[in-house]
Write a protein that holds these residues in place. Structure first.
Motif, PDB file in Angstrom:
ATOM      1  N   PHE A  34     -54.797  11.287 -12.199  1.00 36.06           N
ATOM      2  CA  PHE A  34     -54.621  11.457 -10.767  1.00 36.06           C
ATOM      3  C   PHE A  34     -53.187  11.091 -10.387  1.00 36.06           C
ATOM      4  O   PHE A  34     -52.584  10.196 -10.997  1.00 36.06           O
ATOM      5  CB  PHE A  34     -55.587  10.558  -9.979  1.00 36.06           C
ATOM      6  N   SER A  35     -52.632  11.754  -9.381  1.00 37.58           N
ATOM      7  CA  SER A  35     -51.295  11.405  -8.912  1.00 37.58           C
ATOM      8  C   SER A  35     -51.187  11.652  -7.411  1.00 37.58           C
ATOM      9  O   SER A  35     -51.869  12.530  -6.854  1.00 37.58           O
ATOM     10  CB  SER A  35     -50.217  12.214  -9.638  1.00 37.58           C
ATOM     11  N   LEU A  36     -50.333  10.870  -6.774  1.00 34.95           N
ATOM     12  CA  LEU A  36     -50.058  10.986  -5.348  1.00 34.95           C
ATOM     13  C   LEU A  36     -48.561  10.830  -5.152  1.00 34.95           C
ATOM     14  O   LEU A  36     -47.966   9.843  -5.610  1.00 34.95           O
ATOM     15  CB  LEU A  36     -50.816   9.926  -4.552  1.00 34.95           C
ATOM     16  N   CYS A  37     -47.941  11.792  -4.470  1.00 33.73           N
ATOM     17  CA  CYS A  37     -46.502  11.761  -4.208  1.00 33.73           C
ATOM     18  C   CYS A  37     -46.256  11.876  -2.714  1.00 33.73           C
ATOM     19  O   CYS A  37     -46.940  12.654  -2.025  1.00 33.73           O
ATOM     20  CB  CYS A  37     -45.790  12.910  -4.916  1.00 33.73           C
ATOM     21  N   ALA A  38     -45.295  11.116  -2.204  1.00 35.12           N
ATOM     22  CA  ALA A  38     -44.930  11.174  -0.791  1.00 35.12           C
ATOM     23  C   ALA A  38     -43.427  11.002  -0.674  1.00 35.12           C
ATOM     24  O   ALA A  38     -42.813  10.246  -1.433  1.00 35.12           O
ATOM     25  CB  ALA A  38     -45.658  10.100   0.010  1.00 35.12           C
ATOM     26  N   SER A  39     -42.833  11.717   0.272  1.00 36.71           N
ATOM     27  CA  SER A  39     -41.388  11.611   0.456  1.00 36.71           C
ATOM     28  C   SER A  39     -41.025  11.824   1.915  1.00 36.71           C
ATOM     29  O   SER A  39     -41.709  12.540   2.649  1.00 36.71           O
ATOM     30  CB  SER A  39     -40.647  12.631  -0.416  1.00 36.71           C
ATOM     31  N   LEU A  40     -39.942  11.175   2.303  1.00 34.68           N
ATOM     32  CA  LEU A  40     -39.354  11.322   3.637  1.00 34.68           C
ATOM     33  C   LEU A  40     -37.853  11.462   3.439  1.00 34.68           C
ATOM     34  O   LEU A  40     -37.238  10.631   2.760  1.00 34.68           O
ATOM     35  CB  LEU A  40     -39.666  10.106   4.515  1.00 34.68           C
ATOM     36  N   SER A  41     -37.265  12.496   4.003  1.00 35.91           N
ATOM     37  CA  SER A  41     -35.831  12.696   3.811  1.00 35.91           C
ATOM     38  C   SER A  41     -35.214  13.338   5.042  1.00 35.91           C
ATOM     39  O   SER A  41     -35.888  14.022   5.819  1.00 35.91           O
ATOM     40  CB  SER A  41     -35.573  13.579   2.581  1.00 35.91           C
ATOM     41  N   ARG A  42     -33.923  13.078   5.193  1.00 35.56           N
ATOM     42  CA  ARG A  42     -33.095  13.742   6.196  1.00 35.56           C
ATOM     43  C   ARG A  42     -31.984  14.444   5.423  1.00 35.56           C
ATOM     44  O   ARG A  42     -31.201  13.799   4.731  1.00 35.56           O
ATOM     45  CB  ARG A  42     -32.516  12.733   7.174  1.00 35.56           C
ATOM     46  N   GLU A  88     -31.749  17.819   9.044  1.00 37.76           N
ATOM     47  CA  GLU A  88     -33.130  18.270   9.010  1.00 37.76           C
ATOM     48  C   GLU A  88     -34.011  17.132   8.489  1.00 37.76           C
ATOM     49  O   GLU A  88     -33.616  16.391   7.596  1.00 37.76           O
ATOM     50  CB  GLU A  88     -33.284  19.476   8.095  1.00 37.76           C
ATOM     51  N   GLN A  89     -35.208  17.018   9.046  1.00 40.82           N
ATOM     52  CA  GLN A  89     -36.146  15.998   8.561  1.00 40.82           C
ATOM     53  C   GLN A  89     -37.279  16.669   7.798  1.00 40.82           C
ATOM     54  O   GLN A  89     -37.879  17.634   8.276  1.00 40.82           O
ATOM     55  CB  GLN A  89     -36.722  15.180   9.707  1.00 40.82           C
ATOM     56  N   HIS A  90     -37.573  16.144   6.594  1.00 42.67           N
ATOM     57  CA  HIS A  90     -38.633  16.685   5.754  1.00 42.67           C
ATOM     58  C   HIS A  90     -39.613  15.571   5.396  1.00 42.67           C
ATOM     59  O   HIS A  90     -39.200  14.477   4.997  1.00 42.67           O
ATOM     60  CB  HIS A  90     -38.059  17.270   4.464  1.00 42.67           C
ATOM     61  N   VAL A  91     -40.899  15.858   5.547  1.00 40.89           N
ATOM     62  CA  VAL A  91     -41.964  14.948   5.140  1.00 40.89           C
ATOM     63  C   VAL A  91     -42.890  15.725   4.214  1.00 40.89           C
ATOM     64  O   VAL A  91     -43.333  16.834   4.554  1.00 40.89           O
ATOM     65  CB  VAL A  91     -42.756  14.406   6.350  1.00 40.89           C
ATOM     66  N   ALA A  92     -43.173  15.173   3.046  1.00 38.99           N
ATOM     67  CA  ALA A  92     -44.011  15.875   2.071  1.00 38.99           C
ATOM     68  C   ALA A  92     -45.003  14.916   1.438  1.00 38.99           C
ATOM     69  O   ALA A  92     -44.659  13.774   1.120  1.00 38.99           O
ATOM     70  CB  ALA A  92     -43.157  16.531   0.998  1.00 38.99           C
ATOM     71  N   ILE A  93     -46.247  15.384   1.271  1.00 35.93           N
ATOM     72  CA  ILE A  93     -47.298  14.628   0.589  1.00 35.93           C
ATOM     73  C   ILE A  93     -48.007  15.589  -0.361  1.00 35.93           C
ATOM     74  O   ILE A  93     -48.343  16.718   0.019  1.00 35.93           O
ATOM     75  CB  ILE A  93     -48.306  14.028   1.589  1.00 35.93           C
TER      76      ILE A  93
END
Length: 437
Positions: free
Chosen positions: A146-154, A179-184
């Motif tokens: 199992f894996s979980l990835c999360a990121s927040l970037s400008r 630009e703002q990017h949020v990824a899960i």
């Protein structure tokens, strides 16, 4: 022993020079380097020089003409990451903060933008991007992970989006921003001697994006530099992929995907006259809830393969895509066009409606044969795409930003142009031969 730390400094300089070159004059001796689009302009017909420092220059084959400029980007960032790894756990955290600076350098002095308005170095745009991310992985057994990835970037926007018209104008956009990017992303992987299976779910949000383009505006009858700011999108869905080994020679693959890809806000669209930076208009573009074009909301493929390790391989597969939409046009949906130009509710709906493309499916096949020759291998592959030869499969489409204008009595009527649709190739046959030493 379970923790690793990494840290450092990254620095980069990217200098990209763009220009046009005369390839073939088709028997002519030269081309006078002027802006021919301004020849019949009542206001700017006397300001046609593309390079005011060399007026009426005779450009010959191999010479640069029209425009010549360089975009320089400089990046410096500090980064650090920490990794914790055991037999079952793998946890990583990452952070980076940096400085981004970019400027334009014009090598031609455009007559409509004399001196520093087009020639030499523009003002430098400074931005401060950053990124934060974490990944957590857990191995339940040799079969399950199992894996979980999360990121927040400008992130810094594309450099070309920071100028009204980088070809010959040093004027930058107002209030450039990151630009703002949020990824899960969450996934499950199963690995065994019989099957490999992956299932995942994802979510990706983008806000504060900027896009710059140049186009003709029918309402003002002016060629414009168009700035679309505060663009927001949201993508989320699930994906599944598997490969099953039916026997030592037969295997089957299957992949499925379902998601939603939409615009989530009404960005601001600003039009400037390309000849003098005069503000033409500013209004909201009614993009909220529009679908991102070209992305199938439902897609899938399935194939069965025969692999004879003595030198034969055959594959038969089917691919499908459904719930696709044309790429929406920001200018067409602006309040200035959709609301003010529409003379009826029916025409208003034409401006803001989004066409759904037809579902697509193809049947494909390939046959391969390879020969081991001494220490080398000769491979021959024959593949057929769209075996059924269907000629009406829509590949993609986009909305035209142009507006039709005609009169009905004393009334001016504006309506959108038809969407531009492209179609996939009919039956297509490929043959590939390769020799690997």
């Amino acid at each position: 022993n379970d923790i690793s730390l990494r840290y450092g400094v990254r620095a980069a300089i990217n200098s990209s020079r763009s220009y046009k070159v005369i390839d073939d004059l088709l028997g002519a001796d030269h081309l006078t380097d002027i802006d021919y689009y301004l020849t019949d302009d009542d206001t700017y017909s006397l300001n046609r020089q593309n390079d005011l420092r060399h007026p009426n220059r005779r450009a010959k084959e191999g010479d640069r003409f029209g425009y010549d400029y360089t975009i320089v980007e400089r990046d410096v960032s500090l980064f650090a990451s920490a990794t914790y790894q055991t037999e079952r756990w793998n946890i990583e955290a990452y952070a980076a903060i940096g400085s981004h600076a970019t400027h334009r350098k014009g090598h031609f002095e455009k007559e409509i933008y004399p001196a520093e308005q087009s020639y030499g170095k523009s003002r430098t745009i400074h931005l401060s991007p950053y990124a934060l991310s974490t990944t957590i992985g857990y191995t339940l057994s040799p079969l399950h992970h199992f894996s979980l990835c999360a990121s927040l970037s400008r992130r810094s926007p594309y450099a070309s989006s920071l100028w009204l018209n980088p070809q010959y104008n040093n004027r930058t956009i107002d209030n450039p921003s990151l630009e703002q990017h949020v990824a899960i992303d969450a996934s499950y992987k199963y690995r065994s001697a019989i099957a490999d299976i992956t299932a995942s779910a994802f979510l990706h949000s983008t806000t504060s994006a900027t896009k710059t383009q140049q186009a003709y505006d029918d309402l003002s009858a002016t060629f414009c530099d168009i700035i679309t700011s505060d663009i927001s999108t949201l993508s989320y869905g699930v994906e599944f992929a598997s490969q099953v080994r039916l026997s030592s020679r037969w295997r089957a693959t299957l992949s499925l995907g379902a998601g939603n890809y939409i615009y989530t806000s009404n960005p601001t669209i600003t039009l400037y006259a390309d000849t003098d930076n005069t503000l033409i208009s500013q209004s909201l573009s009614l993009m909220e809830s529009c679908h991102i074009g070209g992305v199938p909301h439902i897609s899938g493929s399935a194939a069965i393969t025969y692999l004879d390790y003595s030198g034969w391989a055959c594959t038969l597969g089917i691919n499908m895509a459904a719930l696709r939409y044309v790429e929406p046009a920001f200018t067409r949906r602006s309040e200035r066009v959709a609301r003010q130009s529409a003379t009826s509710e029916e025409i208003y709906r034409e401006f803001i409606s989004q066409e759904q493309l037809g579902d697509a499916a193809t049947l494909d096949a390939s046959v391969s044969r390879w020969f081991n020759i001494s220490q080398s291998r000769l491979s021959l592959t024959l593949s057929i795409k769209n075996i059924l030869g269907k000629k009406d499969i829509i590949h993609s489409g986009y909305e035209s930003a142009r507006i039709r204008h005609y009169r009905s009595g004393a009334q001016h009527i504006y309506r959108p142009q038809d969407n531009i649709i492209s179609y996939a190739y009919p039956r297509t046959i490929y043959f590939v031969a390769s020799w690997r030493f």
